[in-house]
Write an enzyme that holds these catalytic residues in place. Structure first.
Site, PDB file in Angstrom:
ATOM      1  CG  ASN A 241      -0.202   0.038   2.527  1.00  0.00           C
ATOM      2  OD1 ASN A 241       1.025   0.075   2.552  1.00  0.00           O
ATOM      3  ND2 ASN A 241      -0.940   0.023   3.623  1.00  0.00           N
TER       4      ASN A 241
ATOM      5  CG  HIS B  21       3.714   0.166   4.687  1.00  0.00           C
ATOM      6  ND1 HIS B  21       2.784  -0.840   4.842  1.00  0.00           N
ATOM      7  CD2 HIS B  21       4.915  -0.454   4.769  1.00  0.00           C
ATOM      8  CE1 HIS B  21       3.396  -1.991   5.010  1.00  0.00           C
ATOM      9  NE2 HIS B  21       4.700  -1.793   4.959  1.00  0.00           N
TER      10      HIS B  21
HETATM   11  C1  F6R Z   1      10.280  -2.893   8.014  1.00  0.00           C
HETATM   12  C2  F6R Z   1       9.754  -1.856   7.124  1.00  0.00           C
HETATM   13  C3  F6R Z   1       8.538  -2.133   6.310  1.00  0.00           C
HETATM   14  C4  F6R Z   1       8.860  -3.094   5.169  1.00  0.00           C
HETATM   15  C5  F6R Z   1       7.646  -3.305   4.268  1.00  0.00           C
HETATM   16  C6  F6R Z   1       7.931  -4.361   3.205  1.00  0.00           C
HETATM   17  O1  F6R Z   1      11.359  -2.402   8.775  1.00  0.00           O
HETATM   18  O2  F6R Z   1      10.288  -0.783   7.081  1.00  0.00           O
HETATM   19  O3  F6R Z   1       8.025  -0.941   5.799  1.00  0.00           O
HETATM   20  O4  F6R Z   1       9.920  -2.578   4.412  1.00  0.00           O
HETATM   21  O5  F6R Z   1       6.548  -3.723   5.032  1.00  0.00           O
HETATM   22  O6  F6R Z   1       8.093  -5.601   3.813  1.00  0.00           O
HETATM   23  P1  F6R Z   1       8.700  -6.820   2.997  1.00  0.00           P
HETATM   24  O7  F6R Z   1      10.106  -6.483   2.676  1.00  0.00           O
HETATM   25  O8  F6R Z   1       8.630  -7.997   3.950  1.00  0.00           O
HETATM   26  O9  F6R Z   1       7.858  -6.989   1.786  1.00  0.00           O
END
Ligand code: F6R
Length: 247
Positions: free
Chosen positions: A136, A138
């Site tokens: 999304n 973030h």
């Molecule tokens: C974790 C963080 C989150 C992840 C995001 C993607 O420290 O900053 O914003 O980068 O949720 O997560 P993955 O890499 O597991 O798809």
């Protein structure tokens, strides 16, 4: 913004780790911002290889993680401290006293968030911040709607994030409901930003972040406001991009 498209996650790891290693070699006491999640793991693997095979030195490196869950002890296998130890810190010559992960067990969480910001400031700021991106849009735990000027703070996780995290826990009751996160304003103060994205499921978010309007509806779009951003993206995650970026 610079966009490096790569074929595989291993290639992403190599490109990203090379940029980080260059920074570490140029500046003693390099301050590295770190992310958890699956995306940066190949980067950490390559940093470990560079340490073991090419002597990349972490002894004076300082690190600050983007976020951490409230209520999980650092010894819990799903805590971000435990993740960082397993994926990077235990395999390089870093001084763990120089590594910082928001403390989800702090008695005074608000005070801890302020202290975290001050600790970053006291070491001269983050030189390079590693980022992943959520589907999304973030970044860290800054979900859509987060102010682009936000600072390190505690917040309630969205039901979506709680559900997504439930796969790592035996029951939904054990999944943390609150977390500490650096704010978008905090992240934008880093000297350089390194965004990693892999997988087709991230393509829409990557397009919105890089080519969409800068908006709270896609927190990662705030990266367009930063003068030194490198995005290292596998082809499937970059498939929606239509603009030409520097590479
Ligand atoms: C974790 C963080 C989150 C992840 C995001 C993607 O420290 O900053 O914003 O980068 O949720 O997560 P993955 O890499 O597991 O798809």
């Amino acid at each position: 913004m610079r966009v490096i498209r790569v074929a595989t996650e291993a290639d992403m790891g190599k490109e990203g780790a090379a940029i980080i290693a260059d920074g570490m070699r140029m500046k003693p006491h390099f301050v590295l911002g770190l992310a958890t999640g699956s995306t940066p793991v190949p980067v950490y693997k390559e940093l470990i290889r560079l340490h073991k095979e090419e002597g990349l030195d972490f002894s004076t490196t300082l690190t600050f993680n983007l976020d951490g869950s409230i209520g999980l002890p650092p010894t819990h296998e799903q805590s971000y401290r435990c993740f960082m130890n397993t994926e990077l810190f235990d395999s390089v010559n870093i001084n763990k006293a120089n590594t910082h992960v928001p403390d989800g067990l702090a008695e005074d969480i608000e005070g801890h968030c302020l202290t975290y910001e001050m600790m970053i400031e006291d070491v001269g700021g983050i030189d390079c911040q590693v980022l992943g991106i959520g589907r999304n849009g973030h970044i860290a735990f800054n979900e859509p709607g987060s102010s682009l000027a936000s600072r390190t703070r505690a917040l309630d996780l969205t039901q979506d994030t709680i559900d997504a995290n439930s796969r790592f826990f035996d029951s939904i009751d054990e999944v943390p409901k609150r977390a500490i996160t650096m704010g978008i304003g905090t992240i934008l103060e880093a000297g350089s930003l390194l965004l990693f994205a892999t997988g087709a499921s991230k393509a829409t978010a990557v397009k919105a972040a890089l080519e969409g309007p800068v908006s709270v509806s896609c927190p990662a779009s705030a990266l367009q406001l930063h003068p030194d951003v490198t995005c290292i993206i596998t082809e499937d995650a970059a498939s929606g991009l239509t603009l030409n970026f520097r590479s």
